[in-house]
Design a protein around this motif. Structure first.
Motif, mmCIF file in Angstrom:
data_model
loop_
_atom_site.group_PDB
_atom_site.id
_atom_site.type_symbol
_atom_site.label_atom_id
_atom_site.label_comp_id
_atom_site.label_asym_id
_atom_site.label_seq_id
_atom_site.Cartn_x
_atom_site.Cartn_y
_atom_site.Cartn_z
ATOM 1 N N LEU A 109 -109.144 55.890 -41.824
ATOM 2 C CA LEU A 109 -110.648 56.209 -41.909
ATOM 3 C C LEU A 109 -111.012 54.886 -42.495
ATOM 4 C CD1 LEU A 109 -110.464 59.647 -43.538
ATOM 5 C CD2 LEU A 109 -110.867 59.205 -41.270
ATOM 6 N N VAL A 110 -110.596 54.265 -43.267
ATOM 7 C CA VAL A 110 -111.272 52.965 -44.088
ATOM 8 C C VAL A 110 -111.288 51.824 -42.740
ATOM 9 C CG1 VAL A 110 -110.875 51.012 -45.396
ATOM 10 C CG2 VAL A 110 -110.521 53.369 -46.285
ATOM 11 N N PHE A 111 -110.338 51.676 -42.265
ATOM 12 C CA PHE A 111 -110.382 50.622 -41.236
ATOM 13 C C PHE A 111 -111.096 51.025 -39.923
ATOM 14 C CE2 PHE A 111 -107.174 48.502 -44.039
ATOM 15 C CZ PHE A 111 -107.593 47.224 -43.839
ATOM 16 N N GLY A 112 -111.071 52.422 -39.429
ATOM 17 C CA GLY A 112 -111.550 52.769 -38.233
ATOM 18 C C GLY A 112 -113.188 52.781 -38.508
ATOM 19 N N TYR A 113 -113.458 53.293 -39.723
ATOM 20 C CA TYR A 113 -115.146 53.803 -39.767
ATOM 21 C C TYR A 113 -115.657 52.830 -40.818
ATOM 22 C CZ TYR A 113 -113.943 58.256 -37.213
ATOM 23 O OH TYR A 113 -113.260 58.879 -36.597
ATOM 24 N N LEU A 114 -115.106 52.062 -41.796
ATOM 25 C CA LEU A 114 -115.741 51.358 -42.430
ATOM 26 C C LEU A 114 -115.967 49.957 -41.868
ATOM 27 C CD1 LEU A 114 -114.611 52.269 -46.010
ATOM 28 C CD2 LEU A 114 -116.839 52.838 -44.840
ATOM 29 N N PHE A 115 -114.901 49.387 -41.411
ATOM 30 C CA PHE A 115 -114.868 47.933 -41.027
ATOM 31 C C PHE A 115 -114.721 47.750 -39.181
ATOM 32 C CE2 PHE A 115 -111.972 47.567 -44.932
ATOM 33 C CZ PHE A 115 -113.116 47.491 -45.581
ATOM 34 N N GLY A 116 -114.480 48.933 -38.686
ATOM 35 C CA GLY A 116 -114.197 48.781 -37.260
ATOM 36 C C GLY A 116 -115.537 48.546 -36.581
ATOM 37 N N GLY A 117 -116.616 48.760 -36.996
ATOM 38 C CA GLY A 117 -117.785 48.567 -36.231
ATOM 39 C C GLY A 117 -118.020 46.943 -36.199
ATOM 40 N N SER A 118 -117.532 46.152 -37.108
ATOM 41 C CA SER A 118 -117.778 44.599 -37.078
ATOM 42 C C SER A 118 -116.499 43.909 -36.474
ATOM 43 C CB SER A 118 -118.070 44.243 -38.644
ATOM 44 O OG SER A 118 -116.642 44.538 -39.395
ATOM 45 N N ILE A 119 -115.624 44.546 -35.790
ATOM 46 C CA ILE A 119 -114.449 43.858 -35.254
ATOM 47 C C ILE A 119 -114.725 43.829 -33.753
ATOM 48 C CG2 ILE A 119 -112.214 43.785 -34.951
ATOM 49 C CD1 ILE A 119 -111.752 44.967 -37.966
ATOM 50 N N VAL A 120 -114.757 42.844 -33.313
ATOM 51 C CA VAL A 120 -114.878 42.734 -31.718
ATOM 52 C C VAL A 120 -113.353 42.157 -31.108
ATOM 53 C CG1 VAL A 120 -115.641 41.504 -29.944
ATOM 54 C CG2 VAL A 120 -117.101 41.964 -31.861
ATOM 55 N N LEU A 121 -112.964 42.774 -30.252
ATOM 56 C CA LEU A 121 -111.333 42.538 -29.930
ATOM 57 C C LEU A 121 -111.595 41.670 -28.738
ATOM 58 C CD1 LEU A 121 -110.179 46.225 -29.464
ATOM 59 C CD2 LEU A 121 -109.557 44.590 -31.380
ATOM 60 N N PRO A 122 -110.450 40.572 -28.702
ATOM 61 C CA PRO A 122 -110.514 39.968 -27.654
ATOM 62 C C PRO A 122 -109.990 40.617 -26.243
ATOM 63 C CG PRO A 122 -109.153 38.797 -29.320
ATOM 64 C CD PRO A 122 -109.590 40.237 -29.884
ATOM 65 N N GLY A 123 -110.792 40.362 -25.281
ATOM 66 C CA GLY A 123 -110.385 41.153 -24.199
ATOM 67 C C GLY A 123 -111.341 42.414 -24.038
ATOM 68 N N GLY A 124 -112.150 42.794 -25.124
ATOM 69 C CA GLY A 124 -112.934 44.025 -25.304
ATOM 70 C C GLY A 124 -112.029 45.197 -25.407
ATOM 71 N N GLY A 125 -112.800 46.749 -25.428
ATOM 72 C CA GLY A 125 -112.063 47.694 -25.809
ATOM 73 C C GLY A 125 -112.709 48.140 -27.161
ATOM 74 N N ASP A 126 -112.458 49.718 -27.229
ATOM 75 C CA ASP A 126 -112.766 50.314 -28.586
ATOM 76 C C ASP A 126 -111.872 49.955 -29.466
ATOM 77 O OD1 ASP A 126 -114.516 52.557 -29.835
ATOM 78 O OD2 ASP A 126 -112.343 53.172 -29.936
ATOM 79 N N TYR A 127 -112.455 49.704 -30.786
ATOM 80 C CA TYR A 127 -111.478 49.313 -31.866
ATOM 81 C C TYR A 127 -110.722 50.439 -32.466
ATOM 82 C CZ TYR A 127 -109.565 47.764 -36.442
ATOM 83 O OH TYR A 127 -109.107 47.237 -37.292
ATOM 84 N N LEU A 128 -111.264 51.921 -32.233
ATOM 85 C CA LEU A 128 -110.402 52.953 -32.874
ATOM 86 C C LEU A 128 -109.048 53.143 -31.765
ATOM 87 C CD1 LEU A 128 -109.925 55.218 -34.620
ATOM 88 C CD2 LEU A 128 -111.404 56.935 -33.149
ATOM 89 N N ASP A 129 -109.140 52.970 -30.525
ATOM 90 C CA ASP A 129 -108.153 52.940 -29.800
ATOM 91 C C ASP A 129 -107.096 51.968 -29.881
ATOM 92 O OD1 ASP A 129 -109.186 55.203 -28.260
ATOM 93 O OD2 ASP A 129 -110.037 54.114 -26.947
ATOM 94 N N TYR A 130 -107.640 50.605 -30.439
ATOM 95 C CA TYR A 130 -106.673 49.618 -30.757
ATOM 96 C C TYR A 130 -105.981 50.029 -32.184
ATOM 97 C CZ TYR A 130 -105.527 44.973 -32.426
ATOM 98 O OH TYR A 130 -104.826 43.909 -33.059
ATOM 99 N N LEU A 131 -106.742 50.579 -32.939
ATOM 100 C CA LEU A 131 -105.955 50.777 -34.279
ATOM 101 C C LEU A 131 -105.047 51.655 -34.299
ATOM 102 C CD1 LEU A 131 -106.437 50.182 -37.446
ATOM 103 C CD2 LEU A 131 -107.954 51.989 -37.406
ATOM 104 N N MET A 132 -105.099 52.810 -33.636
ATOM 105 C CA MET A 132 -104.210 54.061 -33.852
ATOM 106 C C MET A 132 -102.573 53.437 -33.732
ATOM 107 S SD MET A 132 -105.845 56.417 -35.484
ATOM 108 C CE MET A 132 -104.430 57.338 -35.468
ATOM 109 N N PRO A 133 -102.488 53.030 -32.482
ATOM 110 C CA PRO A 133 -101.142 52.602 -32.191
ATOM 111 C C PRO A 133 -100.708 51.828 -33.140
ATOM 112 C CG PRO A 133 -102.392 52.414 -30.165
ATOM 113 C CD PRO A 133 -103.287 52.508 -31.211
#
Length: 262
Positions: free
Chosen positions: A40-64
């Protein structure tokens, strides 16, 4: 002593340890709650400011990545249980029986692995509730789960060895000192390509990073990696790292158990 006999003995020990989990369920429950809090902390508080190399949704990146990190948590519980058995004389009673030197720690590892499977399924369910989705096939998703448990099994032997060797309160601190740097110096929260070059290289060769990258690929989630060894060989690295860890720490644990003096 035959492998079949050793496995049967380990099964009996595993059932004994699982009964302890049933009577004291708070440790795994707190572990699940802590992991959900991190999501919840990283997905909702910080996730909106993180851009992934290659693109994609951060929550989908975070969960695995969180699934892989969860396989690191709770090792101190295994270490403490092994240490307590030794201090209370339970281990000595086991050693007086005609059983394999690896049966007791293997039974403990089996019980912890069963508990970790339940925790992982709960976390996967929680991820689905908050919007995470696996885009891979069923077979790929099952392989990802198997890789997560494979990492857990290997790391358990680190906790078992420390429980046999460090039987004081300092042993818990030793495991925590191991878990936190190894877990956070990885690609769980951010891509290694966004780190300084030397730090990114360390993170890429982290066993947790290998499992997280392989699971992202198998789940059909963004990997956040465009170059390096994990870009094309993450699954292979995720298979090899735990094999190396287990190959080192299983014999060391059996040796420490044989030499235990109580």
């Amino acid at each position: 002593m035959s492998a079949t006999t050793t496995l049967r003995q380990s099964w009996i020990i595993m059932l004994r340890d699982l009964k302890h989990w049933q009577r004291e369920p708070w440790t795994p429950l707190f572990g699940i709650a802590f992991t959900i809090m991190l999501v919840l902390v990283f997905g909702y508080l910080f996730g909106g400011s993180i851009v992934l190399p290659g693109g994609g949704d951060y929550l989908d990146y975070l969960m695995p990545g969180m699934f892989a990190l969860a396989m690191m948590f709770g090792l101190e519980g295994t270490m403490t249980a092994i240490a307590n058995d030794s201090k209370r004389g339970v281990t000595q009673r086991f050693r007086s029986l005609p059983i394999s030197s690896v049966a007791v720690p293997l039974g403990r590892a089996g019980a912890d692995l069963a508990n970790s499977t339940v925790e992982l399924l709960v976390l996967v369910g929680g991820g689905l509730v908050i919007g995470w989705r696996a885009g891979g096939s069923w077979s790929e998703s099952l392989l990802a789960v198997a890789l997560l448990l494979w990492l857990r099994f290997a790391l358990l032997w680190v906790g078992i060895l420390l429980g046999l060797v460090l039987r004081g309160e300092g042993g818990v601190m030793a495991v925590q000192v191991l878990v936190w740097p190894l877990g956070f110096l990885s690609n769980v929260f951010v891509s290694p390509e966004d780190m300084p070059a030397w730090l990114g290289t360390v993170a890429q060769w982290n066993p947790v990073s290998a499992t997280a990258a392989a699971c992202r690929d198998l789940f059909g989630n963004p990997t956040g990696i465009t170059t390096g060894p994990l870009a094309e060989h993450a699954t292979t690295v995720a298979l090899v790292w735990p094999l190396v860890i287990a190959a080192v720490f299983v014999p060391l644990s059996a040796r420490a158990y044989r030499r235990l003096s109580g």
